[in-house]
Enzyme design. Structure first.
Site, short mmCIF file in Angstrom:
data_model
loop_
_atom_site.label_atom_id
_atom_site.label_comp_id
_atom_site.label_asym_id
_atom_site.label_seq_id
_atom_site.Cartn_x
_atom_site.Cartn_y
_atom_site.Cartn_z
NE ARG A 180 54.21 -41.06 26.47
CZ ARG A 180 53.55 -42.00 25.79
NH1 ARG A 180 53.72 -43.26 26.07
NH2 ARG A 180 52.73 -41.65 24.84
N GLY A 214 51.82 -40.14 18.28
CA GLY A 214 53.12 -40.81 18.29
C GLY A 214 53.87 -40.73 16.96
N GLY A 273 46.15 -39.35 21.60
CA GLY A 273 44.71 -39.51 21.80
C GLY A 273 44.16 -38.39 22.66
CE LYS A 322 44.78 -47.27 14.59
NZ LYS A 322 45.76 -46.28 15.04
P1 AMP Z 1 47.01 -43.60 12.88
O1 AMP Z 1 47.25 -44.45 14.10
O2 AMP Z 1 45.58 -43.53 12.47
O3 AMP Z 1 47.64 -42.23 13.02
O4 AMP Z 1 47.75 -44.34 11.68
C1 AMP Z 1 49.14 -44.44 11.62
C2 AMP Z 1 49.52 -45.51 10.64
O5 AMP Z 1 48.95 -45.23 9.37
C3 AMP Z 1 51.01 -45.62 10.40
O6 AMP Z 1 51.45 -46.85 10.90
C4 AMP Z 1 51.15 -45.54 8.87
O7 AMP Z 1 52.04 -46.50 8.35
C5 AMP Z 1 49.76 -45.83 8.39
N1 AMP Z 1 49.51 -45.23 7.08
C6 AMP Z 1 49.52 -43.94 6.76
N2 AMP Z 1 49.27 -43.77 5.46
C7 AMP Z 1 49.08 -44.98 4.93
C8 AMP Z 1 48.76 -45.46 3.62
N3 AMP Z 1 48.61 -44.62 2.61
N4 AMP Z 1 48.61 -46.79 3.46
C9 AMP Z 1 48.76 -47.64 4.50
N5 AMP Z 1 49.07 -47.26 5.74
C10 AMP Z 1 49.22 -45.93 5.96
#
Ligand code: AMP
Length: 392
Positions: free
Chosen positions: A36, A348, A371, A199
């Site tokens: 960054r 990230g 984001g 999420k």
């Molecule tokens: P996000 O911030 O929404 O992009 O989510 C990222 C996080 O989702 C990472 O820390 C991953 O470990 C988690 N993740 C992705 N796929 C899975 C899954 N099938 N089960 C549990 N956690 C997950």
């Protein structure tokens, strides 16, 4: 009014205040990834090389929640910048204490870094008085903090009201906007997107927006399970909240839903630390959780994405921090690197997967703002960029 960038600014003899995103990871008193700061260097050097009398830099670091907290000090950033620029960088005690003006006015000080702007609650509150104090330090304002430009915070938003004809975007912002516009404005087709992570609620608006524009939308990661469940598949104990399931049902009812491509098999386990196995087919047995897309899904995604000319990727395909569940995410990074297409990766986790799989140089654009890039795709704009154009 068009957005003006720093290369159109008259900087000679001017005091310039510039917002950067120096929110770098720090471990054991060391910056573990300087990307960054490095991405801000072209704008910093341009300002210094084009006659600015002072450069006053602003940034946040971490989430100090409006309290002064040495843990979130920018002191390591100041040292790293001094080393890179081969010039002194003076770090102030806070962004607004009474000594700041004196420091700026001392002839021997040319480059000043204001201490973490988020040490003051007023930063996130977009406070008018705080904006006025920061603005009083300079004649020209520059925003090169793309990763923060989706926030209506004082140093990216409120401050612009004091620089009506003297607000400019930096080179990083310029690069990010140009790359994202290749996605939002008439992307070369076929245009495909891959969205993963956990999420749904955070990404739902982007998903809806993408679904209108894309030719295909791949959904992986934990995000896939609410969709599979809504299609009547068994998802065992995989992550899926009731509200995510409702959101997924809503999306699947839209006329553009056939563009969605979901995983056809999985890597499953009883828990994140339990032994992993392949689950052939859609249905996950009771008590088992899906943690990654399976080998057939990787093949399917690879084959379907092959004709794409524009690709956007945000979010991992599984719990990739655990090596048992990393293959889907790393495979997607490699698949994108092989495409003859404009590829943009944001967020990230996906960025870190691209870096770790050693294919970063073969991705067309890696966004510094997860984001911010999602919101740009959703809205076609960001508050911090609008403020540069029109003021607030
Ligand atoms: P996000 O911030 O929404 O992009 O989510 C990222 C996080 O989702 C990472 O820390 C991953 O470990 C988690 N993740 C992705 N796929 C899975 C899954 N099938 N089960 C549990 N956690 C997950």
């Amino acid at each position: 009014m068009a957005l003006k960038y720093i290369d159109e600014a008259k900087l000679n003899g001017q005091k310039v205040i510039a917002r950067f995103d120096f929110n770098v990871p720090i471990k054991n008193e060391k910056i573990t990834d300087t990307t960054r700061i490095d991405s801000a260097l072209p704008t910093i050097k341009y300002i210094l090389d084009n006659g600015a009398s002072k450069l006053i830099m602003m940034s946040h670091l971490g989430r100090p929640d409006g309290q002064i907290n040495p843990k979130y000090s920018l002191k390591l950033v100041a040292s790293y910048l001094a080393e890179k620029l081969k010039q002194d960088v003076v770090l102030t005690e806070t962004a607004i204490d009474s000594s700041v003006k004196g420091i700026i006015n001392l002839p021997k000080h040319k480059i000043i870094l204001l201490e973490n702007v988020r040490f003051h609650a007023e930063e996130e509150e977009n406070d008018a008085e705080f904006a006025k104090i920061l603005a009083s330090y300079a004649d020209v304002y520059v925003n090169d903090a793309f990763g923060t430009s989706h926030r209506k915070h004082t140093s990216v938003y409120g401050i612009t009201q004091y620089f009506k004809n003297n607000s400019y975007g930096g080179f990083l912002l310029k690069q990010e906007v140009a790359a994202l516009m290749k996605i939002t404005d008439n992307p070369t087709r076929p245009f495909m997107a891959l969205v993963g992570g956990a999420k749904i609620a955070d990404k739902i608006k982007t998903l809806e927006r993408l679904l209108v524009n894309v030719d295909a939308l791949f959904i992986g990661g934990a995000m896939a399970y609410p969709f599979l469940k809504a299609q009547g598949k068994k998802i065992g104990a995989s992550l899926c909240s009731e509200s995510d399931y409702e959101l997924a049902k809503k999306i699947l009812n839209q006329s553009s839903a056939p563009k969605i491509i979901l995983p056809v098999d999985h890597i499953i386990a009883k828990g994140a630390d339990a032994p992993a196995e392949i689950c052939k087919g859609f249905d996950i047995p009771d008590g088992m959780m899906g943690f990654d897309i399976g080998p057939e899904s990787i093949k399917l995604f690879e084959q379907k994405i092959a004709p794409a000319k524009t690709v956007f990727w945000n979010g991992p395909m599984g719990m990739f921090e655990n090596e048992n569940f990393a293959k889907g995410t790393f495979s997607v990074a490699k698949i994108l690197a092989e495409l003859n297409a404009f590829t943009l990766v944001g967020g990230g986790d996906s960025v870190s997967a691209v870096n770790k799989s050693g294919v970063a140089s073969r991705i067309s654009h890696i966004s510094t703002g997860g984001g911010a890039s999602l919101e740009f795709i959703e809205q076609g704009q960001l508050p911090g960029i609008q403020a540069l154009k029109f003021g607030i």
